[in-house]
Design a protein around this motif. Sequence first.
Motif, PDB file in Angstrom:
ATOM      1  N   THR A 123      -5.494  10.484   2.479  1.00 43.51           N
ATOM      2  CA  THR A 123      -4.767  11.694   2.868  1.00 43.51           C
ATOM      3  C   THR A 123      -3.369  11.723   2.256  1.00 43.51           C
ATOM      4  OG1 THR A 123      -5.970  11.708   4.958  1.00 43.51           O
ATOM      5  CG2 THR A 123      -3.991  13.068   4.826  1.00 43.51           C
ATOM      6  N   SER A 124      -2.645  10.621   2.352  1.00 49.64           N
ATOM      7  CA  SER A 124      -1.286  10.602   1.807  1.00 49.64           C
ATOM      8  C   SER A 124      -1.302  10.684   0.284  1.00 49.64           C
ATOM      9  CB  SER A 124      -0.534   9.358   2.275  1.00 49.64           C
ATOM     10  OG  SER A 124      -1.214   8.189   1.871  1.00 49.64           O
ATOM     11  N   ALA A 125      -2.301  10.113  -0.374  1.00 54.51           N
ATOM     12  CA  ALA A 125      -2.382  10.211  -1.832  1.00 54.51           C
ATOM     13  C   ALA A 125      -2.641  11.649  -2.262  1.00 54.51           C
ATOM     14  CB  ALA A 125      -3.470   9.282  -2.358  1.00 54.51           C
ATOM     15  N   MET A 166      -0.046  13.848  -4.452  1.00 51.41           N
ATOM     16  CA  MET A 166      -0.456  14.424  -5.728  1.00 51.41           C
ATOM     17  C   MET A 166      -0.150  15.921  -5.768  1.00 51.41           C
ATOM     18  SD  MET A 166      -3.964  12.335  -6.532  1.00 51.41           S
ATOM     19  CE  MET A 166      -4.415  13.295  -7.940  1.00 51.41           C
ATOM     20  N   ILE A 167      -0.384  16.621  -4.671  1.00 52.86           N
ATOM     21  CA  ILE A 167      -0.068  18.053  -4.606  1.00 52.86           C
ATOM     22  C   ILE A 167       1.441  18.266  -4.703  1.00 52.86           C
ATOM     23  CG2 ILE A 167      -0.102  20.075  -3.083  1.00 52.86           C
ATOM     24  CD1 ILE A 167      -2.851  19.048  -2.087  1.00 52.86           C
ATOM     25  N   ILE A 189      -4.518   5.536  -7.703  1.00 48.26           N
ATOM     26  CA  ILE A 189      -4.940   4.174  -7.353  1.00 48.26           C
ATOM     27  C   ILE A 189      -5.039   4.036  -5.843  1.00 48.26           C
ATOM     28  CG2 ILE A 189      -4.281   1.742  -7.452  1.00 48.26           C
ATOM     29  CD1 ILE A 189      -3.026   2.339 -10.180  1.00 48.26           C
ATOM     30  N   ALA A 190      -4.070   4.594  -5.125  1.00 41.01           N
ATOM     31  CA  ALA A 190      -4.100   4.537  -3.659  1.00 41.01           C
ATOM     32  C   ALA A 190      -5.314   5.287  -3.115  1.00 41.01           C
ATOM     33  CB  ALA A 190      -2.822   5.114  -3.081  1.00 41.01           C
ATOM     34  N   MET A 191      -5.674   6.386  -3.781  1.00 41.63           N
ATOM     35  CA  MET A 191      -6.851   7.145  -3.343  1.00 41.63           C
ATOM     36  C   MET A 191      -8.122   6.319  -3.555  1.00 41.63           C
ATOM     37  SD  MET A 191      -8.069  10.963  -4.422  1.00 41.63           S
ATOM     38  CE  MET A 191      -6.401  11.531  -4.336  1.00 41.63           C
ATOM     39  N   THR A 192      -8.175   5.563  -4.634  1.00 43.36           N
ATOM     40  CA  THR A 192      -9.330   4.702  -4.897  1.00 43.36           C
ATOM     41  C   THR A 192      -9.420   3.578  -3.873  1.00 43.36           C
ATOM     42  OG1 THR A 192      -9.079   5.171  -7.255  1.00 43.36           O
ATOM     43  CG2 THR A 192     -10.448   3.287  -6.646  1.00 43.36           C
ATOM     44  N   ILE A 193      -8.293   2.923  -3.595  1.00 43.71           N
ATOM     45  CA  ILE A 193      -8.276   1.840  -2.604  1.00 43.71           C
ATOM     46  C   ILE A 193      -8.651   2.388  -1.226  1.00 43.71           C
ATOM     47  CG2 ILE A 193      -6.805   0.169  -1.397  1.00 43.71           C
ATOM     48  CD1 ILE A 193      -5.217  -0.087  -4.024  1.00 43.71           C
ATOM     49  N   LEU A 200       0.819  -1.216   0.000  1.00 46.75           N
ATOM     50  CA  LEU A 200       0.000   0.000   0.000  1.00 46.75           C
ATOM     51  C   LEU A 200       0.856   1.269   0.000  1.00 46.75           C
ATOM     52  CD1 LEU A 200      -2.888  -0.975   2.440  1.00 46.75           C
ATOM     53  CD2 LEU A 200      -3.044  -0.598  -0.017  1.00 46.75           C
ATOM     54  N   VAL A 201       1.967   1.249   0.731  1.00 45.78           N
ATOM     55  CA  VAL A 201       2.860   2.410   0.748  1.00 45.78           C
ATOM     56  C   VAL A 201       3.484   2.623  -0.626  1.00 45.78           C
ATOM     57  CG1 VAL A 201       5.045   3.274   1.688  1.00 45.78           C
ATOM     58  CG2 VAL A 201       3.325   2.334   3.213  1.00 45.78           C
ATOM     59  N   VAL A 202       3.932   1.542  -1.269  1.00 42.00           N
ATOM     60  CA  VAL A 202       4.531   1.648  -2.606  1.00 42.00           C
ATOM     61  C   VAL A 202       3.503   2.154  -3.610  1.00 42.00           C
ATOM     62  CG1 VAL A 202       5.502   0.285  -4.502  1.00 42.00           C
ATOM     63  CG2 VAL A 202       6.328  -0.056  -2.186  1.00 42.00           C
ATOM     64  N   ILE A 203       2.296   1.634  -3.557  1.00 45.36           N
ATOM     65  CA  ILE A 203       1.232   2.095  -4.455  1.00 45.36           C
ATOM     66  C   ILE A 203       0.945   3.574  -4.210  1.00 45.36           C
ATOM     67  CG2 ILE A 203      -1.241   1.901  -4.915  1.00 45.36           C
ATOM     68  CD1 ILE A 203      -0.958  -1.101  -4.629  1.00 45.36           C
ATOM     69  N   THR A 204       0.942   3.985  -2.952  1.00 41.97           N
ATOM     70  CA  THR A 204       0.675   5.384  -2.632  1.00 41.97           C
ATOM     71  C   THR A 204       1.755   6.297  -3.191  1.00 41.97           C
ATOM     72  OG1 THR A 204      -0.434   4.692  -0.603  1.00 41.97           O
ATOM     73  CG2 THR A 204       0.208   6.993  -0.754  1.00 41.97           C
ATOM     74  N   ILE A 205       3.001   5.879  -3.113  1.00 36.31           N
ATOM     75  CA  ILE A 205       4.103   6.719  -3.596  1.00 36.31           C
ATOM     76  C   ILE A 205       4.111   6.816  -5.123  1.00 36.31           C
ATOM     77  CG2 ILE A 205       6.629   6.877  -3.765  1.00 36.31           C
ATOM     78  CD1 ILE A 205       6.715   5.709  -0.915  1.00 36.31           C
ATOM     79  N   PHE A 206       3.954   5.686  -5.800  1.00 33.83           N
ATOM     80  CA  PHE A 206       4.086   5.683  -7.255  1.00 33.83           C
ATOM     81  C   PHE A 206       2.769   5.908  -8.007  1.00 33.83           C
ATOM     82  CE2 PHE A 206       7.861   3.281  -5.919  1.00 33.83           C
ATOM     83  CZ  PHE A 206       8.824   4.085  -6.508  1.00 33.83           C
ATOM     84  N   PHE A 207       1.651   5.535  -7.413  1.00 34.00           N
ATOM     85  CA  PHE A 207       0.360   5.668  -8.080  1.00 34.00           C
ATOM     86  C   PHE A 207      -0.677   6.269  -7.124  1.00 34.00           C
ATOM     87  CE2 PHE A 207       2.434   1.807  -9.763  1.00 34.00           C
ATOM     88  CZ  PHE A 207       2.666   2.229 -11.056  1.00 34.00           C
TER      89      PHE A 207
END
Length: 115
Positions: free
Chosen positions: A92-94, A98-99, A67-71, A57-64
């Motif tokens: 929140t982290s996504a 993104m910002i 997708i992390a926001m959807t999950i 989940l952390v890797v998905i949040t950093i790179f995508f």
Amino acid sequence: MSRISRVCSYCEKPMGADEFKCKSCGNLVATKTAQPERSHMTEDYNPILDRFAIVLLVVITIFFPPIAMTIGGVMLFNDHPYKKDTGKLLVTSAIVLMIVFIFIFIGTGTLTISL
């Protein structure tokens, strides 16, 4: 001496000590019948995410982040508080990432906004 000394393991009706077939349900019963601890089946469910899932989940949040926001948005609607908190953290982290990515792309000139 009472003739009823055990209970059917299927329907929990009383049986005689010398009976191997239940008269109520017709099932064959083992020689020694133990009283069930629970009257119904329960599911052993561990809702805690393991380490691999958290790293993923952390890797998905950093790179995508989208997708992390959807999950995370899906996890926000879960009834379990741990999963709901994980969903809040992902969303929140996504948004923050993104910002940050938008400011990085604007600063390097890759992303230009014309007003």
